[in-house]
Design an enzyme around this catalytic site. Structure first.
Site, mmCIF file in Angstrom:
data_model
loop_
_atom_site.group_PDB
_atom_site.id
_atom_site.type_symbol
_atom_site.label_atom_id
_atom_site.label_comp_id
_atom_site.label_asym_id
_atom_site.label_seq_id
_atom_site.Cartn_x
_atom_site.Cartn_y
_atom_site.Cartn_z
ATOM 1 N N HIS A 95 0.810 -1.213 0.000
ATOM 2 C CA HIS A 95 0.000 0.000 0.000
ATOM 3 C C HIS A 95 0.847 1.269 0.000
ATOM 4 C CE1 HIS A 95 -4.209 1.216 0.195
ATOM 5 N NE2 HIS A 95 -3.829 2.265 0.885
ATOM 6 N N ASP A 148 -6.996 4.397 9.539
ATOM 7 C CA ASP A 148 -8.345 4.478 8.976
ATOM 8 C C ASP A 148 -8.646 3.275 8.085
ATOM 9 O OD1 ASP A 148 -9.247 6.947 10.082
ATOM 10 O OD2 ASP A 148 -7.931 8.015 8.711
ATOM 11 N N GLU A 192 -11.481 13.500 13.725
ATOM 12 C CA GLU A 192 -10.740 13.617 12.469
ATOM 13 C C GLU A 192 -11.475 14.574 11.537
ATOM 14 O OE1 GLU A 192 -8.688 10.091 10.838
ATOM 15 O OE2 GLU A 192 -9.697 10.534 8.947
#
Length: 539
Positions: A108, A170, A285
């Protein structure tokens, strides 16, 4: 007549299988671009897993989520044990081989950080295992997870015991070793710090090929070097991580702001509240959305799926961008009758647009896995496996309003093409002994520009990359001394500037744990023949 025991027969069978694998590796290696020395060294490794030289048939190992950089390795290791990894690193370390090694988790990264062009990629996903310990009365529960495990599986296994990691990212389809090599942040980090602040112990394979168990007490320098160390000092093969009791549900809120000062003031107020305060939220957030219908503004984080936003309720005074504050309040089923009243009282003093608040109830797992739902939608639209020229910045609190004026409301006023996160972090929750670099101020903001290029080419990858560079230039000219999170730097000079006064410590650790600069070449910090390492080792 020779009679063999079942144990001896099994040992012979294992020897036969291992010999067959080595033989297969040898035959495959013969056509590879490896030198004869490297070919012999890698083919002779005694492995529980296997190594392949047919790298062209494994395109994932030469790419990543960014889909901008592609570097083909000469070999790929699929380890079945930590000793497989140590054997490979030791084989490269003990020879004059130019090979370099990159550990690849979920792939990723976005700028080739886990790639090893003409080197060896270790596919950590083949190294799995999770063990949860509920702890004795009075003891902290924890989970031990192999470095190749994904956080989504760590969460699933922990929730079986009514537990969960205290700090998560997240997006959960990331590897344990990958996020701990950076920091691992989300809207939970204000309370417990990043993931690297919640690690009790690590197992690491250093650049010398040694397997070391380390903690804040044992081999502490290596422990803190590896956490946030970008893979430069060792490969994380196992981690022992703090757990806490998991709530059953969350009240999930999104509130819209038109005023940036109120938006940042409220975030800073919320993260300053103590954990046990009844006035505290459990997740804080923020994000920025563009206040227009430009094609590059497809991503809109509010309202929730199935809800609608009445644009007429947006104040006429709102500028080119709006701000969304995302919050959660944890609760259990027996608190269902009072949770709405509790949340309403917590929201009452905040400065959002009162008529633009959206909420829903969700299970704790549904909330933690929320980004995966977005992934599914993007995949259906063909917008997931596309280039992602992301950039993540850490901006000092004293400069965040200026950053808003120069970047959010000017450079990005027409859109970013993806989520644009902005939320405060408290340096007091971060351990200064790790390798992570932060701004000098105690409160700083993470600005995550999680953009993507569309298949149509509008916007193009190059235009988004150029815009990232423009943002960095503008900030530097304005005297905004920010730091990159998950840095994308290309020269040793840039890395020196990034680490600043920490560079000497970083260099000392590199010399101690990976003196030949074997590990993580995709970070572009040290060339194999780095004059800095040679000079420093002579001092």
């Amino acid at each position: 007549m020779l009679i063999l025991s079942w144990g001896q027969i099994l040992a012979l069978l294992l020897l036969f299988v291992r010999t067959a694998i080595v033989g297969l590796a040898n035959s495959s290696c013969s056509g590879s671009p490896l030198s004869a020395q490297d070919c012999a060294a890698l083919s002779s490794l005694s492995l529980h897993g296997h190594i392949t030289f047919a790298t062209a048939t494994s395109p994932a190992s030469s790419s990543d989520f960014g889909r901008i950089h592609r570097r083909l390795p000469r070999s790929i290791l699929y380890p079945s044990s930590v000793r497989d990894i140590a054997s490979l690193v030791r084989a490269v370390h003990d020879t004059s081989s130019p090979l370099r090694i990159a550990a690849r988790g979920a792939g990723h990264s976005v700028a080739g950080q886990a790639q090893a062009g003409d080197g060896v990629v270790i596919e950590m996903g083949s190294l799995r295992g999770i063990k949860v310990s509920e702890g004795k009365p009075g003891e902290q529960p924890y989970v031990e997870a192999m470095g190749g495990e994904l956080w989504i599986d760590v969460v699933r296994e922990s929730l079986k015991y009514g537990l969960a990691p205290r700090s998560l990212t997240d997006y959960l389809f990331l590897s344990v070793g990958g996020t701990l090599s950076n920091a691992g942040v989300s809207g939970q980090a204000f309370r417990y710090g990043p993931q690297i602040s919640n690690v009790l112990e690590l197992e690491v394979v250093t650049g010398n090929g040694e397997i070391v168990r380390c903690s804040p007490v044992d081999h502490a320098d290596l422990f803190f070097a590896v956490l946030g160390g970008l893979g430069q000092f060792g490969i994380i093969t196992k981690a022992k991580i703090n757990l806490e009791r998991a709530p059953q549900k969350v009240k999930w809120i999104r509130a819209l702001y038109s005023d940036f000062k109120a938006f940042t003031r409220d975030q800073e107020l919320l993260i300053a509240r103590p954990k046990d305060s009844p006035n505290s939220f459990d997740y804080v957030e923020g994000s920025v959305i563009v206040n227009n219908n430009h094609p590059s503004n497809e991503y809109k984080p509010i309202p929730f799926h199935g809800q609608t936003l009445n644009a007429s309720l947006i104040p006429p005074s709102a500028g080119p961008v709006l701000y969304c504050l995302e919050l959660t309040k944890n609760y259990d089923e027996d608190e269902s009758a009072t949770i709405d009243e509790t949340v309403s009282s917590l929201l009452a003093p905040l400065g959002h647009v009162p008529s633009l608040v959206f909420s829903k109830d969700a299970s704790y797992f549904e909330f933690l896995n929320r980004v995966h739902d977005g992934e599914i939608r993007l995949r259906k639209k063909g917008l997931w496996d596309v280039p992602h020229p992301w950039m993540n910045l850490l901006v000092p609190k004293s400069k965040i309003e200026e950053f808003d004026a120069l970047v959010f409301r000017e450079i990005l006023r027409k859109g970013i093409n993806g989520p644009l996160l902005v939320y405060p972090l408290d340096k007091m929750k971060w351990d200064s002994r790790t390798s992570v670099v932060m701004p000098d101020e105690n409160i700083f903001y993470l600005v995550g520009m999680l953009r993507y290029a569309t298949p149509s080419g509008v916007p193009s990858v190059n235009s988004l990359v150029d815009q990232n560079k423009e943002i960095l230039r503008v900030c530097k000219s304005a005297g905004i001394h920010l730091k990159q999170y998950i840095p994308q730097l290309s020269s040793e000079e840039e890395w020196r500037e990034h680490y600043g006064s920490s560079w000497s410590l970083f260099l000392r650790r590199k010399l101690a744990y990976d003196p030949k600069a074997i590990l993580a070449p995709g970070q572009n910090i040290f060339a194999p023949s780095s004059s800095t390492l040679k000079l420093s080792s002579a001092l």
